[in-house]
Each structure stands twice: as C-alpha cells, then as structure tokens.
Enzyme design. Structure first.
Site, short mmCIF file in Angstrom:
data_model
loop_
_atom_site.label_atom_id
_atom_site.label_comp_id
_atom_site.label_asym_id
_atom_site.label_seq_id
_atom_site.Cartn_x
_atom_site.Cartn_y
_atom_site.Cartn_z
NE ARG A 78 16.73 8.91 -57.58
CZ ARG A 78 16.86 10.19 -57.24
NH1 ARG A 78 15.89 11.03 -57.48
NH2 ARG A 78 17.97 10.61 -56.68
CG HIS A 122 18.70 11.63 -51.69
ND1 HIS A 122 17.90 11.39 -52.78
CD2 HIS A 122 18.22 12.78 -51.16
CE1 HIS A 122 16.97 12.33 -52.89
NE2 HIS A 122 17.15 13.20 -51.90
CD GLU A 167 17.58 17.54 -55.97
OE1 GLU A 167 17.71 18.28 -54.98
OE2 GLU A 167 16.47 17.21 -56.42
CG ASN A 295 16.05 15.05 -59.22
OD1 ASN A 295 15.89 14.08 -59.96
ND2 ASN A 295 16.68 14.97 -58.07
CE1 TYR A 297 9.83 17.92 -56.54
CE2 TYR A 297 12.15 18.11 -57.15
CZ TYR A 297 11.11 17.39 -56.58
OH TYR A 297 11.35 16.16 -56.06
CD GLU A 366 14.12 14.05 -56.31
OE1 GLU A 366 13.69 15.16 -55.96
OE2 GLU A 366 15.12 13.51 -55.78
O1 IFM Z 1 12.65 16.20 -50.91
C1 IFM Z 1 13.52 16.66 -51.89
C2 IFM Z 1 14.45 15.56 -52.35
O2 IFM Z 1 15.16 15.00 -51.30
C3 IFM Z 1 15.44 16.11 -53.35
N1 IFM Z 1 14.79 16.81 -54.41
C4 IFM Z 1 13.79 17.80 -54.06
C5 IFM Z 1 12.78 17.19 -53.10
C6 IFM Z 1 11.70 18.23 -52.74
O3 IFM Z 1 12.29 19.35 -52.15
#
Ligand code: IFM
Length: 462
Positions: A78, A122, A167, A295, A297, A366
């Site tokens: 990606r 992006h 995002e 995405n 985290y 992500e």
């Molecule tokens: O680096 C970023 C990415 O560009 C978008 N999603 C979160 C990642 C980590 O912060």
C-alpha cells in the site's frame, strides 16, 4: 511447528507507506509544493525541525524498496500518490513526469509479484488548493475527483485496489481543528466543513474510479475503540461524543447515508451553521464501497469534561467536552500509545454489530508500532517489542475472523522508518531501519519475523 497466528487461505498480508513520508525529491520532475512542505517550515510545527524534503529517498530507491517487499513475501504493498506530483498547482493537465514515477513503481511491483494498493490522498494537498481554502472549500472535493480521474486513466488497468482517502479524521481535525498537522489551522465550523468536503471528495472520487473501471475501491479510516472511563452516564455520554467525532461522523454517512445522530450534542452551536451541506451529498458519500480499510494502533478511554472554550465563536471543532484518561498497567509504545490488542478485535466485531449487511468486507490497512529501536554494533536491529505488538494484533485479528468478521487482509505500518509528521524522524515505525544520513536500509528482526509469519500462514493454508 511454529506458533504463528492462523489465517484462512487467501488472507492477504501487506506493508504500507505514504508518499510524503518516504519519497523525498520534493522539488524534482515538476512536483509542486504541498501543505506539508509549507507547514514543516513553520517554527515548532515539526518536533525535530525536519521535513519530507529528503525522507527515505524512495523516489530514487524505489527498486530497492520493491525488492525488500518481494523478499518479505507480502501479497500487496500500500503506497500513496502525491497529488502535487500529478497536478503541481492542484488542477489542470497532468504532469507526466510525476505520473511516470508511479507507473514505473506499479510495473516493478507487478513484476515482483506484489499487488499494488494505491491511496490517492495521504495528506499532501497541493499548496495552491490550500491557498484557495483547502478542504474548507467544496472546490477542493471537485478538484480531488479530477485528480483521481487522471491517475485512474493511467493506472486503472494495473492497480487492482484503490483507496480514496487515508484517515480523513486527521485531515479534518488535526489539519483544521487543533492545528497539529498541515495546514495547521485551529478552527470551528470550517473544520466541520473540511470533514464534510472530504466525504464529498471521497464520493466524487468513487464515481471517477467506477468510471475508470477499477476492480476494488474504498477508503481507509482510523476508527477508534472508545470506552467510557466509568459507567457514570456523564462519561458514557462523553464516550458517545468521542465516538461521533472519531468514528460515526465518517461511518454513518459512508455506510448508512445519514449524519451521526449525536452530532448536535458533540459540536453544539458549531454544527448549526450547515450551509456547506447540500442535497445529494449523503448519496454521494454513501456510494457503495468494495471494502472498508481500518487503520488501528491504540484505543481511547474518555471521561466527561467541560467546554474548554465557552464562547462558540472561538471554540474549535476538537472541543467536544471529553478528555482522554491514562490506561495504566499496559505497555506503551514510543508514541506513548497504550498497547491493547483486544481493542482491535472489539472494534472489528462492533462494526458488524452496528452496520450489519451494510458493512463491506474489511481490510486492516495499517497497524504497527513505533519503538525505541537502534542498530546494534553489528548493524542488526533487535525490535522484540515490535514483534510482540505485531504478533498480538495479528492474533486479535485472527480471533475476530473466528468470531465471524469478514476480514480479508492485514497491512503492517510501515515498510520503512519514515517521516512521522509532526514528530519528524524521531519516531520509527519501520520493519526496515533507515539510516537517514546514508539512506541505507536494514531489515529489523520484525521484518524477519513477519516474513516467517506470512510464509507459515501460506504453508498452513496449503
Ligand atoms: O504515520 C502515520 C500514517 O501516515 C497514518 N496513520 C498513522 C501512522 C502512524 O502515526
């Protein structure tokens, strides 16, 4: 037998990057300026005073990076296209030299047996469009559709999967809400207009992609698993406001074609001025998608808080009467983000619970962690924390699948250490270490672990 997480046959494993974070070469081959070029020159905007001007030098080293992907054994890569390379002023005819770069990248990926997954936006908006209002202005959504059509006309036959926006929450609220990201604005209703125009831009771009006949098209959202700090009704209401800002204001228009029910409580007077909304916008935003990219985290725990700015005329769109609370007892990454893999499973299953048959297949577009890793004396990089992070989140994804979630793939962020936006080069997310002086790439232990996990999954699936 190894103890890697188990996935069904056909499950896709990939790795991701984005243009501004890795390419460098910001002044080459006719590329125009982006909002990140401008923003990173602002004093204090990027913690180490850096920019994406050279980044990982991927623009000139993309063959080496494709070789790293092939060796890793990923099914897909990606990447994003930099709009200012394609239309340096944000509109008008294509800059062929810019588009040629991505055509070469796509050809090299296909030759290496790696499926290209292309993100159109992006965060690197052409600066001239920002000068004309940026995402606050509806015109930017229309320009985005034109840019999409140009890229799809050249690459639509060879790129099977397209992502319109990455995002949009960050573009709208970090870009125009609290100013942490480019263009660095802290505004109220204009940030809500930006969010709306991102949704409209997505819808228009979906139309352009369909017209070009691409195989699969969708969006990548950074949805949050939000929990109230306590069962107190005030905290529960705060969690709904947080969810509205982070999730529902995107997923309700995209999947149900309606605005989020709690938007008035979330934004108060700011959302009363809705002149940026037009008839037909919801129909555009809810154009059927082939997949929803997620995405993920870290999750959030929130409690109720008073308005930070009582005067609505001076309030920003980020002022929603909730605040995050710490999550003790779990490891935190170098970003300070709590590591809670089960929140990924809960988020995945909750989407099905909320949207049922309206939910398209899911892809994790992500997931990864920034860690304090550094090369050992022999040059190797031992990043056991990242391996533990990836393994635990893959296990959570595998559990979600076992619970019935239609999850089709997982994409690690990121292939390379890179420019982490307002943190500059101080945070490393890569499976591959990058020496920013020499641009040398060194696969970390996590790269080798991910490679073995992918191979084990393929072998088990036969
Ligand atoms: O680096 C970023 C990415 O560009 C978008 N999603 C979160 C990642 C980590 O912060």
């Amino acid at each position: 037998m190894s103890d890697f997480p188990v996935f069904p046959s056909g499950f896709e494993f990939g790795a991701a990057t984005s243009a501004y974070q890795i390419e460098g070469a910001t002044k080459e081959d006719g590329r125009g300026p982006s909002i990140w070029d401008t923003f990173s020159r602002r004093s204090g905007a990027v913690s180490d005073g850096s920019s994406g001007e050279t980044a990982c030098g991927h623009y000139h080293r993309h063959r080496e990076d494709v070789a790293l992907l092939a060796e890793l054994g990923v099914s897909h890569y990606r990447f994003s296209v930099a709009w200012p390379r394609i239309q340096p002023s944000g509109s008008g005819p294509v800059n062929t030299r810019g588009l040629d770069f991505y055509a070469r990248l796509v050809d090299d990926l296909l030759e290496a047996g790696v499926k290209p997954v292309l993100t159109l936006y992006h965060w690197d908006l052409p600066q001239p469009l920002e000068d004309a209002g940026g995402w606050r202005s509806r015109d930017t959504a229309e320009r985005f559709a034109e840019y999409t059509a140009l890229v799809a006309a050249r690459l639509g036959d060879r790129v099977p999967r397209w992502i319109t926006l990455n995002e949009p929450w960050c573009s709208a609220f970090l870009g125009y809400g609290n100013g942490e990201h480019a263009p660095g604005a802290s505004e109220g209703t204009p940030a809500l207009a930006a969010a709306h125009h991102l949704l409209v831009g997505h819808g228009l771009a979906m139309g352009a992609l369909r017209a070009a006949g691409v195989q699969e098209a969708g969006i990548a959202l950074n949805l949050d698993q939000v929990d109230p700090a306590t069962p107190d009704p005030a905290d529960v209401a705060a969690a709904l406001r947080a969810e509205t800002q982070r999730n529902l204001m995107w997923t309700d228009p995209l999947l149900k074609g309606c605005y989020a029910a709690a938007e008035a409580d979330t934004w108060g007077e700011l959302i009363e001025r809705q002149d940026f909304r037009r008839d037909g916008d919801l129909a555009l935003a809810s154009a059927p998608m082939d997949f929803l990219g997620l995405n993920y985290y870290t999750p959030s725990t929130v409690r109720a808080a008073p308005w930070r700015e009582p005067d609505p005329a001076r309030r920003t769109a980020m002022d929603n009467r909730f605040e995050g609370v710490a999550r003790p007892g779990v490891r935190h990454t170098a970003m300070g983000w709590p590591v809670v893999p089960d929140a990924l499973r809960r988020l995945l299953t909750s989407l099905g619970d909320r949207y049922g048959a309206l939910l398209p297949p899911l892809h994790i577009t992500e997931n990864g962690s920034a860690e304090h890793d550094a090369p050992a004396a022999d040059g190797t990089v031992h990043d056991a924390e990242r391996i533990a992070y990836l393994e635990s989140h893959l296990r959570a994804a595998s559990k979600a699948l076992a619970e019935g979630v239609d999850l089709r793939g997982y994409t690690a962020w990121s292939l390379l250490d890179n420019f982490e936006w307002a943190h500059g080069y101080t945070k490393r997310f890569g499976l591959v270490h990058v020496d920013y002086e020499t641009e040398a790439r060194t696969p970390k232990d996590s790269y080798h672990w991910y490679k073995a996990a992918i191979a084990a999954s393929r072998n088990r699936a036969g």
